[in-house]
Design an enzyme around this catalytic site. Structure first.
Site, PDB file in Angstrom:
ATOM      1  N   GLY A  63      45.674   8.182 -71.555  1.00  0.00           N
ATOM      2  CA  GLY A  63      45.733   9.611 -71.245  1.00  0.00           C
ATOM      3  C   GLY A  63      44.809  10.386 -72.159  1.00  0.00           C
ATOM      4  O   GLY A  63      44.826  10.205 -73.374  1.00  0.00           O
TER       5      GLY A  63
ATOM      6  N   GLY B 213      44.425  13.952 -71.704  1.00  0.00           N
ATOM      7  CA  GLY B 213      44.682  15.386 -71.575  1.00  0.00           C
ATOM      8  C   GLY B 213      44.681  15.970 -72.978  1.00  0.00           C
ATOM      9  O   GLY B 213      44.106  15.378 -73.916  1.00  0.00           O
ATOM     10  N   LEU B 214      45.343  17.104 -73.160  1.00  0.00           N
ATOM     11  CA  LEU B 214      45.305  17.712 -74.494  1.00  0.00           C
ATOM     12  C   LEU B 214      45.933  16.809 -75.547  1.00  0.00           C
ATOM     13  O   LEU B 214      45.424  16.697 -76.665  1.00  0.00           O
ATOM     14  CB  LEU B 214      45.982  19.076 -74.463  1.00  0.00           C
ATOM     15  CG  LEU B 214      45.083  20.152 -73.856  1.00  0.00           C
ATOM     16  CD1 LEU B 214      45.822  21.468 -73.715  1.00  0.00           C
ATOM     17  CD2 LEU B 214      43.821  20.348 -74.687  1.00  0.00           C
ATOM     18  N   ALA B 215      47.032  16.134 -75.203  1.00  0.00           N
ATOM     19  CA  ALA B 215      47.687  15.282 -76.195  1.00  0.00           C
ATOM     20  C   ALA B 215      46.818  14.057 -76.498  1.00  0.00           C
ATOM     21  O   ALA B 215      46.450  13.810 -77.651  1.00  0.00           O
ATOM     22  CB  ALA B 215      49.065  14.860 -75.696  1.00  0.00           C
ATOM     23  N   GLY B 216      46.462  13.303 -75.466  1.00  0.00           N
ATOM     24  CA  GLY B 216      45.701  12.071 -75.674  1.00  0.00           C
ATOM     25  C   GLY B 216      44.282  12.340 -76.144  1.00  0.00           C
ATOM     26  O   GLY B 216      43.732  11.588 -76.960  1.00  0.00           O
TER      27      GLY B 216
ATOM     28  N   ARG C  98      62.363  31.167 -69.003  1.00  0.00           N
ATOM     29  CA  ARG C  98      62.061  30.770 -67.624  1.00  0.00           C
ATOM     30  C   ARG C  98      63.295  30.379 -66.822  1.00  0.00           C
ATOM     31  O   ARG C  98      63.405  30.682 -65.640  1.00  0.00           O
ATOM     32  CB  ARG C  98      61.090  29.592 -67.644  1.00  0.00           C
ATOM     33  CG  ARG C  98      59.742  30.010 -68.108  1.00  0.00           C
ATOM     34  CD  ARG C  98      58.773  28.869 -68.168  1.00  0.00           C
ATOM     35  NE  ARG C  98      57.498  29.410 -68.620  1.00  0.00           N
ATOM     36  CZ  ARG C  98      56.426  28.680 -68.855  1.00  0.00           C
ATOM     37  NH1 ARG C  98      56.466  27.374 -68.678  1.00  0.00           N
ATOM     38  NH2 ARG C  98      55.310  29.238 -69.246  1.00  0.00           N
TER      39      ARG C  98
ATOM     40  N   GLU D 256      53.516  15.857 -73.103  1.00  0.00           N
ATOM     41  CA  GLU D 256      54.594  16.102 -72.139  1.00  0.00           C
ATOM     42  C   GLU D 256      55.371  14.825 -71.814  1.00  0.00           C
ATOM     43  O   GLU D 256      56.535  14.889 -71.401  1.00  0.00           O
ATOM     44  CB  GLU D 256      54.023  16.729 -70.852  1.00  0.00           C
ATOM     45  CG  GLU D 256      55.126  17.179 -69.901  1.00  0.00           C
ATOM     46  CD  GLU D 256      54.640  17.972 -68.695  1.00  0.00           C
ATOM     47  OE1 GLU D 256      53.498  18.475 -68.720  1.00  0.00           O
ATOM     48  OE2 GLU D 256      55.416  18.098 -67.730  1.00  0.00           O
TER      49      GLU D 256
ATOM     50  N   ARG E 295      62.008  24.618 -71.676  1.00  0.00           N
ATOM     51  CA  ARG E 295      60.824  24.847 -72.504  1.00  0.00           C
ATOM     52  C   ARG E 295      60.413  26.300 -72.418  1.00  0.00           C
ATOM     53  O   ARG E 295      60.313  26.857 -71.331  1.00  0.00           O
ATOM     54  CB  ARG E 295      59.671  23.965 -72.035  1.00  0.00           C
ATOM     55  CG  ARG E 295      58.407  24.156 -72.855  1.00  0.00           C
ATOM     56  CD  ARG E 295      57.316  23.212 -72.416  1.00  0.00           C
ATOM     57  NE  ARG E 295      56.767  23.563 -71.131  1.00  0.00           N
ATOM     58  CZ  ARG E 295      55.792  24.455 -70.948  1.00  0.00           C
ATOM     59  NH1 ARG E 295      55.270  25.087 -71.960  1.00  0.00           N
ATOM     60  NH2 ARG E 295      55.331  24.699 -69.737  1.00  0.00           N
TER      61      ARG E 295
HETATM   62  C1  LIG Z   1      49.784  25.151 -63.556  1.00  0.00           C
HETATM   63  C2  LIG Z   1      50.246  24.887 -64.958  1.00  0.00           C
HETATM   64  C3  LIG Z   1      50.013  25.824 -65.947  1.00  0.00           C
HETATM   65  C4  LIG Z   1      50.450  25.591 -67.248  1.00  0.00           C
HETATM   66  N1  LIG Z   1      50.206  26.541 -68.200  1.00  0.00           N
HETATM   67  C5  LIG Z   1      50.610  26.319 -69.473  1.00  0.00           C
HETATM   68  C6  LIG Z   1      50.361  27.276 -70.481  1.00  0.00           C
HETATM   69  O1  LIG Z   1      49.786  28.328 -70.246  1.00  0.00           O
HETATM   70  N2  LIG Z   1      50.776  26.991 -71.737  1.00  0.00           N
HETATM   71  C7  LIG Z   1      51.418  25.834 -72.055  1.00  0.00           C
HETATM   72  O2  LIG Z   1      51.761  25.632 -73.216  1.00  0.00           O
HETATM   73  N3  LIG Z   1      51.651  24.904 -71.108  1.00  0.00           N
HETATM   74  C8  LIG Z   1      51.251  25.111 -69.830  1.00  0.00           C
HETATM   75  N4  LIG Z   1      51.507  24.160 -68.877  1.00  0.00           N
HETATM   76  C9  LIG Z   1      52.021  22.850 -69.278  1.00  0.00           C
HETATM   77  C10 LIG Z   1      50.879  22.013 -69.881  1.00  0.00           C
HETATM   78  O3  LIG Z   1      49.705  22.236 -69.161  1.00  0.00           O
HETATM   79  C11 LIG Z   1      51.166  20.526 -69.875  1.00  0.00           C
HETATM   80  O4  LIG Z   1      52.453  20.264 -70.336  1.00  0.00           O
HETATM   81  C12 LIG Z   1      50.179  19.799 -70.787  1.00  0.00           C
HETATM   82  O5  LIG Z   1      48.863  20.162 -70.478  1.00  0.00           O
HETATM   83  C13 LIG Z   1      50.355  18.299 -70.694  1.00  0.00           C
HETATM   84  O6  LIG Z   1      49.373  17.698 -71.478  1.00  0.00           O
HETATM   85  P1  LIG Z   1      49.360  16.129 -71.708  1.00  0.00           P
HETATM   86  O7  LIG Z   1      48.147  15.838 -72.508  1.00  0.00           O
HETATM   87  O8  LIG Z   1      50.671  15.696 -72.218  1.00  0.00           O
HETATM   88  O9  LIG Z   1      49.219  15.514 -70.235  1.00  0.00           O
HETATM   89  P2  LIG Z   1      48.104  15.694 -69.091  1.00  0.00           P
HETATM   90  O10 LIG Z   1      47.198  16.827 -69.326  1.00  0.00           O
HETATM   91  O11 LIG Z   1      48.867  15.656 -67.804  1.00  0.00           O
HETATM   92  O12 LIG Z   1      47.221  14.413 -69.208  1.00  0.00           O
HETATM   93  C14 LIG Z   1      47.679  13.169 -68.770  1.00  0.00           C
HETATM   94  C15 LIG Z   1      46.586  12.162 -68.973  1.00  0.00           C
HETATM   95  O13 LIG Z   1      47.129  10.874 -68.754  1.00  0.00           O
HETATM   96  C16 LIG Z   1      46.288  10.129 -67.894  1.00  0.00           C
HETATM   97  N5  LIG Z   1      47.144   9.156 -67.227  1.00  0.00           N
HETATM   98  C17 LIG Z   1      48.362   9.337 -66.673  1.00  0.00           C
HETATM   99  N6  LIG Z   1      48.868   8.184 -66.239  1.00  0.00           N
HETATM  100  C18 LIG Z   1      47.937   7.235 -66.522  1.00  0.00           C
HETATM  101  C19 LIG Z   1      47.875   5.836 -66.329  1.00  0.00           C
HETATM  102  N7  LIG Z   1      48.876   5.156 -65.770  1.00  0.00           N
HETATM  103  N8  LIG Z   1      46.747   5.191 -66.725  1.00  0.00           N
HETATM  104  C20 LIG Z   1      45.712   5.849 -67.306  1.00  0.00           C
HETATM  105  N9  LIG Z   1      45.744   7.177 -67.544  1.00  0.00           N
HETATM  106  C21 LIG Z   1      46.843   7.852 -67.148  1.00  0.00           C
HETATM  107  C22 LIG Z   1      45.621  11.145 -67.022  1.00  0.00           C
HETATM  108  O14 LIG Z   1      44.413  10.619 -66.506  1.00  0.00           O
HETATM  109  C23 LIG Z   1      45.407  12.270 -68.037  1.00  0.00           C
HETATM  110  O15 LIG Z   1      44.227  12.030 -68.755  1.00  0.00           O
HETATM  111  C24 LIG Z   1      51.112  24.403 -67.560  1.00  0.00           C
HETATM  112  C25 LIG Z   1      51.366  23.459 -66.566  1.00  0.00           C
HETATM  113  C26 LIG Z   1      50.966  23.714 -65.267  1.00  0.00           C
HETATM  114  C27 LIG Z   1      51.333  22.747 -64.197  1.00  0.00           C
END
Ligand SMILES: Cc1cc2nc3c(=O)[nH]c(=O)nc-3n(C[C@H](O)[C@H](O)[C@H](O)COP(=O)(O)OP(=O)(O)OC[C@H]3O[C@@H](n4cnc5c(N)ncnc54)[C@H](O)[C@@H]3O)c2cc1C
Length: 656
Positions: A40, A42-45, A337, A453, A463
């Site tokens: 992953g 995204g922001l975390a990974g 929320r 997440e 949350r």
């Molecule tokens: C429309 C929307 C608006 C939001 N706005 C806000 C906001 O304003 N403020 C706030 O704090 N939060 C907000 N959130 C919540 C926030 O965006 C998410 O909780 C956060 O971005 C999750 O980040 P993450 O890095 O954990 O996961 P993600 O960004 O979902 O990244 C997941 C990563 O994992 C990878 N992945 C997944 N499964 C696999 C697999 N099996 N194999 C390989 N790769 C995989 C994907 O390719 C991706 O790179 C919002 C959410 C939504 C839906």
């Protein structure tokens, strides 16, 4: 298995500092010999990969999209919290901690949340240094706005595109390391299993989504940062690809799940328009800074609006029910929320919904536009400004703040939200539950970590807005890079992990067998058919309102649906090619298992609370509601055998 949260001893405000002072470190020369897999980006990974590589580890990062820039995080709109107190409105680490714990209905792990509040300010500095263009006020200083459930302004934002800008920051930090060869990036690769050797996470099995090849990858530790699983409901605000597979695969190999049924239902989404919809769109919570939520007071007006005989703008102030302002005067439209979502549902269930489906309330900007317009008229010395001029001036300000969101709304609904109120309704948005982790963010599989997440730790049962980005980036930039070193310090002499081990072979076989099954099953129903059916069960019986009968039905129906899926699913195409239906089939198979666990968890949760209420275990009925919740948590934790959490909660009760 007894869960040990490994929360350090000592006062909550000193835990993280003391912890960092005493953990094992890996020296720079040894980091070069250690490999870490991050699933992953995204922001975390993304933030974790960049930081671990910057520290000197060899990182292999995986994402199923064609670029880290396409992670779901890019969709985040409203902002990110940090206890900077730039507004001088009384914010502090303690207040951010307190709001987050209270906002989560006292179900979060307090030590993690305090650490989150402590590092929140660093995140903003880090991102500004990367060039993230946060909004600034007239004087050039970073601006803030408010989100629900708090009484201060601590949310940093970049218009309605905060996630995108933060992700570009993390992505550029990653790219520097990709160019140096410290991160090996595997785009369009999906992790399909974890490999455990001698009880430790030592690698993954991934499928190259373009060629269909199954690959083995080894490392000294594996970090799961795969995001949330709200798409178990089929319709949600999540990106279409968001899924549970990585988290579910580690769960099946021994990583515990915590609170899988805790789902955040966001109050401000564009209402569903029909049965063929495949995605719901969020209207950012930031809009509740200026938008006022209402429904008509009288049923005649509701009917007239639904039948097109009246427009919302025809109703006077007296004919409107600003129900959040009425019920919660201190927070008004910025209640948390869950409160806003339940209140909207209550009004719509009572028949006051304003669209054809009866599932919509208004979010109205007219007052804000007028208020800003009057301010602007004064600032520009315009005396006797007409109503039209005031509106024009005010609209400009609202456009500056939320322009892209208004444009998105107009494109989807075909109504101009500057002229008529938006229509909104709650939708599935975020999953607070997830993989259980200890204070180190390690799962119950040694060497397997979970961040962002995908884990459960910081948000409790609900949350607060703008806290997910904060958590993802705190985990990736500032927490995991320390905690993982403590574990890896034991691995400096291990050397490369071979992918020829029998454990890799067995895991690869499991993955290949399942893929072969899908390709050869030749059933009659599409993957989406099953996903939609699952989503309907989840939303109707395990959604915003849950009851015993519904949950029992859900458990049975999901199990039947799963059996039908394995008999009758049809996946077109082959396995050695780009085949999105095949990828979806695997994800939906996992959702069908998660859904059942989810409903069972909701059922258990409901029964535990019922027992507590029935047996009057909350002896002191004079407690404030927040303290009662603390006690519920204490009892729930006790019944689940999680004694460590119980003790912490008691400490917390005394303190407050
Ligand atoms: C429309 C929307 C608006 C939001 N706005 C806000 C906001 O304003 N403020 C706030 O704090 N939060 C907000 N959130 C919540 C926030 O965006 C998410 O909780 C956060 O971005 C999750 O980040 P993450 O890095 O954990 O996961 P993600 O960004 O979902 O990244 C997941 C990563 O994992 C990878 N992945 C997944 N499964 C696999 C697999 N099996 N194999 C390989 N790769 C995989 C994907 O390719 C991706 O790179 C919002 C959410 C939504 C839906």
């Amino acid at each position: 298995m007894a869960l040990d949260s490994k929360v350090p001893k000592g006062p909550i405000k000193d835990k993280w500092t003391d912890y960092k002072n005493h953990i094992n470190l890996v020296n720079p020369a040894n980091k070069r010999n250690i490999d870490i897999i991050v699933v992953g980006t995204g922001l975390a990974g993304g933030s974790a990969s960049a930081t671990l590589a910057e520290l000197g580890y060899n990182v292999k990062a995986f994402a199923y999209q064609d670029s880290p820039r396409r992670a779901h995080s890019i969709a985040a709109q409203g902002g990110i919290n940090a206890a900077k107190n730039y507004q001088g409105d009384g914010d502090s680490n303690y207040r951010l901690f307190y709001d987050t714990v209270k906002g989560g209905d006292y179900r979060s792990r307090e030590a993690n949340v305090y650490r989150l509040a402590e590092v929140s300010a660093n995140i903003i500095d880090q991102c500004v240094a990367q060039g993230v263009p946060f909004a600034r006020d007239y004087g050039g200083l970073l601006d803030n706005r408010s989100f629900g459930g708090v009484l201060v302004s601590r949310t940093f934002y970049a218009k309605g595109q905060t996630g995108q800008q933060l992700l570009l920051g993390a992505y550029s930090a990653m790219n520097r390391q990709i160019a140096r060869g410290k991160i090996e990036m595997f785009n369009r690769h999906e992790m399909l299993d974890i490999v455990i050797v001698d009880g430790k996470a030592r690698g993954i099995i991934a499928r190259n989504l373009v060629t269909g090849e199954i690959e083995r990858h080894s490392a000294h530790a594996v970090v799961i940062a795969s995001g949330g699983y709200g798409n178990v409901y089929f319709l949600s605000t999540n990106a279409m690809g968001s899924n549970v597979t990585a988290a579910w695969k580690i769960h099946k190999k021994g990583a515990y799940f915590a609170n899988p049924c805790y789902t955040q239902i966001h109050p401000t989404c564009i209402p569903r328009s029909g049965d063929y919809q495949s995605k719901l769109t969020l209207m950012s919570e930031s809009l509740r800074n200026d938008g006022r939520i209402w429904v008509p007071k009288n049923m005649e007006d509701v009917m007239a609006i639904r039948e097109g005989r009246k427009k919302p703008t025809d109703l006077s102030e007296e004919q409107r029910d600003y129900y959040l302002e009425r019920r919660y005067p201190a927070f008004g439209n910025l209640v948390p929320r869950d409160v806003a979502s339940r209140a909207a549902k209550e009004r719509c269930d009572a028949g006051y919904g304003v669209n054809a489906t009866g599932e919509a309330v208004y979010l109205d900007f007219a007052s804000a536009i007028t208020r800003y317009g009057k301010d602007q008229a004064k600032i520009h010395n315009i005396t006797n400004a007409s109503d039209a001029k005031i509106y024009e001036l005010g609209q400009k300000i609202v456009e500056e703040k939320y322009g892209n969101l208004f444009q998105m709304y107009e494109k989807i609904v075909d109504q101009d939200p500057y002229k008529t109120p938006m229509m909104i309704y709650p939708a599935v948005h975020y999953t607070m539950g997830g993989v259980w982790v200890d204070y180190n963010l390690m799962t119950t599989i040694p060497g397997c970590y979970c961040i962002g997440e995908a884990n459960f730790s910081d948000h409790g049962a609900n949350r607060l807005g703008a806290s997910a980005l904060m958590q993802g980036l705190a985990d990736g930039y500032f927490v995991l890079p320390y905690t993982i070193g403590d574990y890896l310090a034991d691995d400096i002499r291990t050397g490369k992990i071979s992918t020829d081990l029998p454990e890799f072979e067995a895991a690869e076989k499991e993955v290949s067998d399942r893929i072969n099954f899908f390709i050869n099953n030749k059933g009659t129903k599409s993957v989406d058919y099953f996903h939609k059916k699952l989503g309907n069960i989840m939303w109707n019986k395990c959604g915003m309102s849950r009851n015993e009968a519904g949950l029992k039905e859900a458990i049975e129906e999901i199990s039947e649906l799963r059996a039908e899926f394995w008999k009758d699913v049809f996946v077109p195409g082959g396995d050695k090619e780009f085949n999105e239906e095949l990828a979806k089939a695997g994800r939906v198979a996992d959702f069908l298992e998660l859904g059942e666990l989810f409903a069972k968890d909701a059922y258990i949760e409901m029964n535990l609370v019922a027992v507590i209420l029935e047996k009057n275990l909350l002896k002191n009925q004079d407690h404030k509601w927040e303290k009662q919740n603390v006690m519920i948590k204490t009892i729930l934790s006790f019944l689940r055998g999680n004694v460590k959490v119980t003790l912490q909660m008691q400490f917390y009760t005394k303190k407050n």
